[in-house]
Design a protein around this motif. Sequence first.
Motif, PDB file in Angstrom:
ATOM      1  N   ASP A  24       0.832  -1.207   0.000  1.00  0.00           N
ATOM      2  CA  ASP A  24       0.000   0.000   0.000  1.00  0.00           C
ATOM      3  C   ASP A  24       0.864   1.254   0.000  1.00  0.00           C
ATOM      4  O   ASP A  24       0.567   2.243  -0.703  1.00  0.00           O
ATOM      5  CB  ASP A  24      -0.913  -0.007   1.219  1.00  0.00           C
TER       6      ASP A  24
ATOM      7  N   SER B   8       2.324   1.773  -3.425  1.00  0.00           N
ATOM      8  CA  SER B   8       1.291   2.238  -4.351  1.00  0.00           C
ATOM      9  C   SER B   8       0.984   3.715  -4.141  1.00  0.00           C
ATOM     10  O   SER B   8       0.820   4.476  -5.111  1.00  0.00           O
ATOM     11  CB  SER B   8       0.042   1.385  -4.163  1.00  0.00           C
ATOM     12  N   LYS B   9       0.919   4.142  -2.864  1.00  0.00           N
ATOM     13  CA  LYS B   9       0.628   5.554  -2.601  1.00  0.00           C
ATOM     14  C   LYS B   9       1.769   6.445  -3.076  1.00  0.00           C
ATOM     15  O   LYS B   9       1.542   7.532  -3.641  1.00  0.00           O
ATOM     16  CB  LYS B   9       0.404   5.750  -1.111  1.00  0.00           C
ATOM     17  N   ARG B  10       3.030   6.029  -2.870  1.00  0.00           N
ATOM     18  CA  ARG B  10       4.158   6.827  -3.291  1.00  0.00           C
ATOM     19  C   ARG B  10       4.194   6.978  -4.813  1.00  0.00           C
ATOM     20  O   ARG B  10       4.414   8.078  -5.356  1.00  0.00           O
ATOM     21  CB  ARG B  10       5.454   6.180  -2.800  1.00  0.00           C
ATOM     22  N   LYS B  11       3.960   5.915  -5.524  1.00  0.00           N
ATOM     23  CA  LYS B  11       3.938   5.977  -6.986  1.00  0.00           C
ATOM     24  C   LYS B  11       2.797   6.858  -7.480  1.00  0.00           C
ATOM     25  O   LYS B  11       2.937   7.595  -8.464  1.00  0.00           O
ATOM     26  CB  LYS B  11       3.811   4.580  -7.574  1.00  0.00           C
ATOM     27  N   LYS B  12       1.693   6.814  -6.755  1.00  0.00           N
ATOM     28  CA  LYS B  12       0.545   7.619  -7.169  1.00  0.00           C
ATOM     29  C   LYS B  12       0.847   9.105  -7.004  1.00  0.00           C
ATOM     30  O   LYS B  12       0.509   9.944  -7.859  1.00  0.00           O
ATOM     31  CB  LYS B  12      -0.660   7.228  -6.345  1.00  0.00           C
ATOM     32  N   LYS B  13       1.510   9.463  -5.880  1.00  0.00           N
ATOM     33  CA  LYS B  13       1.870  10.851  -5.668  1.00  0.00           C
ATOM     34  C   LYS B  13       2.867  11.336  -6.714  1.00  0.00           C
ATOM     35  O   LYS B  13       2.749  12.458  -7.253  1.00  0.00           O
ATOM     36  CB  LYS B  13       2.462  11.019  -4.282  1.00  0.00           C
ATOM     37  N   GLU B  14       3.876  10.535  -7.000  1.00  0.00           N
ATOM     38  CA  GLU B  14       4.850  10.903  -8.024  1.00  0.00           C
ATOM     39  C   GLU B  14       4.192  11.116  -9.376  1.00  0.00           C
ATOM     40  O   GLU B  14       4.511  12.053 -10.118  1.00  0.00           O
ATOM     41  CB  GLU B  14       5.925   9.828  -8.123  1.00  0.00           C
ATOM     42  N   TYR B  15       3.276  10.303  -9.718  1.00  0.00           N
ATOM     43  CA  TYR B  15       2.579  10.418 -11.006  1.00  0.00           C
ATOM     44  C   TYR B  15       1.766  11.699 -11.059  1.00  0.00           C
ATOM     45  O   TYR B  15       1.745  12.423 -12.073  1.00  0.00           O
ATOM     46  CB  TYR B  15       1.689   9.203 -11.199  1.00  0.00           C
ATOM     47  N   GLN B  16       1.099  12.006  -9.933  1.00  0.00           N
ATOM     48  CA  GLN B  16       0.297  13.236  -9.921  1.00  0.00           C
ATOM     49  C   GLN B  16       1.182  14.479 -10.017  1.00  0.00           C
ATOM     50  O   GLN B  16       0.829  15.463 -10.676  1.00  0.00           O
ATOM     51  CB  GLN B  16      -0.532  13.290  -8.644  1.00  0.00           C
TER      52      GLN B  16
END
Length: 339
Positions: free
Chosen positions: A296, A299-307
């Motif tokens: 989890d 997944s959250k870290r990758k999501k922030k980087e993408y945003q």
Amino acid sequence: MDLSLSSSLKRIIFLDRFCVLRAQKCRQRAMPVALWRTGLLLCFLSFCSCLEEECVLGVVGRPVSLPCLYPKLLSLVNFSIEWRREDEVVLRSVWEESGNVEELSVNSATISDEAALTGNFSLELPTFDPDAHNTNYSLFIISGKNHSAALCTVCLRIAASFSSPRLQREDTPEGGETAFFCQSSGGFPEPAVYWLIDYTEEPPEGSVRTMAAILPDSHLYNVTSQLTVNISKDSVVSCTIDNLPMNETMTSISYGAQGSPVVSRASEAMWIFSTGLCAVVGVMVVAGVAYQIHLDRISKRKKKEYQNQHGNRGYKRRFPYKEETETEVMKPERKETDV
């Protein structure tokens, strides 16, 4: 049968003594005398073996077959046979040229329909009672009023399995004797009962009393044995029922105040196994939860980087479009006039 055996023994002993006396008077004939004695012994053994009857073991509740093979009857036509239990006729069959006609059968006793063609006159007994133990069954040929000698003689021995013995212990106050009761039923013939103290020690003489009673309905045995002895409460006592014809030996054990070592070992092993299994399951659950939390976080870290990456690019692209729109809004519209 016993009279013939005793008379034959007397004759052999007389001949043996006669040969010994002759050998003492005439030493040069010692070797023939030895041969005579050997021959007489072999004759006696063969005579005894001829007297032995074939026996079949029948288990109560199961059908039994009494074997009789007599191929010499294949050449006969129009003859009758009888199977007898002692003097009682169990089955009588008549063979004619047209076929077999069964005239009498007791307790559903049967023989093969093709007995006259195969020479197999074995008697099939679907049921029998324990009171027929050690009973002789014989096959005879009947021609008119004449009866032949017994063509086959088979003795039937009955056996039945006993139930697992139940062992009960009755303790008395300190210093008194302890009574043990061992009970088993439903078997045949009467079994042998053995007691052991602490696995190896036999009980004192006179301390065991065994009673065997025949059940009136089934004619099977009900055995009850009592052991009265002065032993400690921690002593181990075992009762064994031995049924020789069935080749069965059943034992029941009383472990005393300490309880059954087998049961205690089994419970201890089960407790260890259960504890180990719970520990393994707990470790697997903790590992699974930790791994899920780790996934989890990733997944959250990758999501922030993408945003963050895609958010800035979108702002630069949208900003020129916004200025053009404002410029268009600020420009005045041209009005057309007639002039």
